[in-house]
Design an enzyme around this catalytic site. Structure first.
Site, PDB file in Angstrom:
ATOM      1  N   ASP A   1     -35.323  66.611  20.962  1.00 41.02           N
ATOM      2  CA  ASP A   1     -35.308  66.203  19.701  1.00 41.02           C
ATOM      3  C   ASP A   1     -34.031  66.267  18.791  1.00 41.02           C
ATOM      4  OD1 ASP A   1     -37.892  65.713  17.565  1.00 41.02           O
ATOM      5  OD2 ASP A   1     -36.078  66.325  16.519  1.00 41.02           O
ATOM      6  N   ILE A   2     -33.610  65.412  17.911  1.00 43.45           N
ATOM      7  CA  ILE A   2     -32.149  65.498  17.514  1.00 43.45           C
ATOM      8  C   ILE A   2     -32.341  66.686  16.395  1.00 43.45           C
ATOM      9  CG2 ILE A   2     -32.403  63.956  15.756  1.00 43.45           C
ATOM     10  CD1 ILE A   2     -29.699  62.774  16.531  1.00 43.45           C
TER      11      ILE A   2
ATOM     12  N   GLY B   1     -48.198  62.670   9.811  1.00 44.23           N
ATOM     13  CA  GLY B   1     -46.834  63.150   9.606  1.00 44.23           C
ATOM     14  C   GLY B   1     -45.874  62.377  10.619  1.00 44.23           C
ATOM     15  N   GLN B   2     -46.308  61.178  11.215  1.00 46.76           N
ATOM     16  CA  GLN B   2     -45.660  60.344  12.175  1.00 46.76           C
ATOM     17  C   GLN B   2     -44.446  59.712  11.464  1.00 46.76           C
ATOM     18  OE1 GLN B   2     -47.866  57.298  14.360  1.00 46.76           O
ATOM     19  NE2 GLN B   2     -46.024  57.051  16.113  1.00 46.76           N
TER      20      GLN B   2
ATOM     21  N   HIS C   1     -45.039  59.563  20.864  1.00 51.05           N
ATOM     22  CA  HIS C   1     -44.144  60.447  21.441  1.00 51.05           C
ATOM     23  C   HIS C   1     -45.027  61.740  21.535  1.00 51.05           C
ATOM     24  CE1 HIS C   1     -43.041  60.015  17.145  1.00 51.05           C
ATOM     25  NE2 HIS C   1     -42.743  61.217  17.142  1.00 51.05           N
TER      26      HIS C   1
ATOM     27  N   HIS D   1     -44.501  65.818  21.485  1.00 48.02           N
ATOM     28  CA  HIS D   1     -43.464  66.580  21.158  1.00 48.02           C
ATOM     29  C   HIS D   1     -44.062  67.830  22.131  1.00 48.02           C
ATOM     30  CE1 HIS D   1     -41.602  65.497  17.208  1.00 48.02           C
ATOM     31  NE2 HIS D   1     -42.873  64.714  16.927  1.00 48.02           N
TER      32      HIS D   1
END
Ligand code: AMP
Length: 119
Positions: free
Chosen positions: A33-34, A99-100, A106, A108
């Site tokens: 994750d960035i 919260g997408q 994906h 997490h």
């Protein structure tokens, strides 16, 4: 393999946007994750564009099973400590109220020494 030209994760899978890859095979892609929420934070995604968990069908059971059985192996490879003292959190945000933010399914995977920034 269906892809959405406007999807940031499809672009990552295709190498059009750089990422820190942790895993790749014919149907799955994993990358850091960035903006990590935890010392270890990567995501596993299907290469096929699926907008969210809400679009899954029974035909996707094996695909999702592969993600869920791959996550523990990769979590250890990426530096999470073993269960039970260590461990990790596996999270799938779904839809706006879930919260997408990125609408390509994906999973997490987060872990590492606490406290984390969030959660
Ligand atoms: P979610 O809120 O569950 O949709 O999570 C989307 C995640 O994608 C967020 O944690 C973002 O930090 C992450 N993200 C967005 N763009 C990128 C990118 N280009 N590379 C890696 N992670 C990204």
């Amino acid at each position: 393999m269906s892809s959405d030209p406007n999807c940031v994760f499809c672009k990552i899978i295709e190498g059009k946007i750089p990422s820190r890859k942790v895993y790749e095979d014919d149907e799955l892609f994993g990358f850091h994750d960035i903006a990590p929420w935890a010392p270890v934070h990567f995501m596993l995604v299907p290469k096929r564009h699926i907008a969210s968990m809400a679009q899954l069908t029974p035909d996707d059971a094996a695909l999702m099973g592969r993600i869920m059985t791959l996550a523990p192996k990769l979590a250890l490879e990426q530096g999470c400590r073993p269960y039970p003292e260590g461990g990790y959190r596996v999270l799938v945000n779904t839809g706006t109220e879930g919260g997408q933010e990125v609408h390509h399914l994906h999973v997490h995977v987060m872990g590492g020494p606490r406290p984390w920034l969030r959660g």
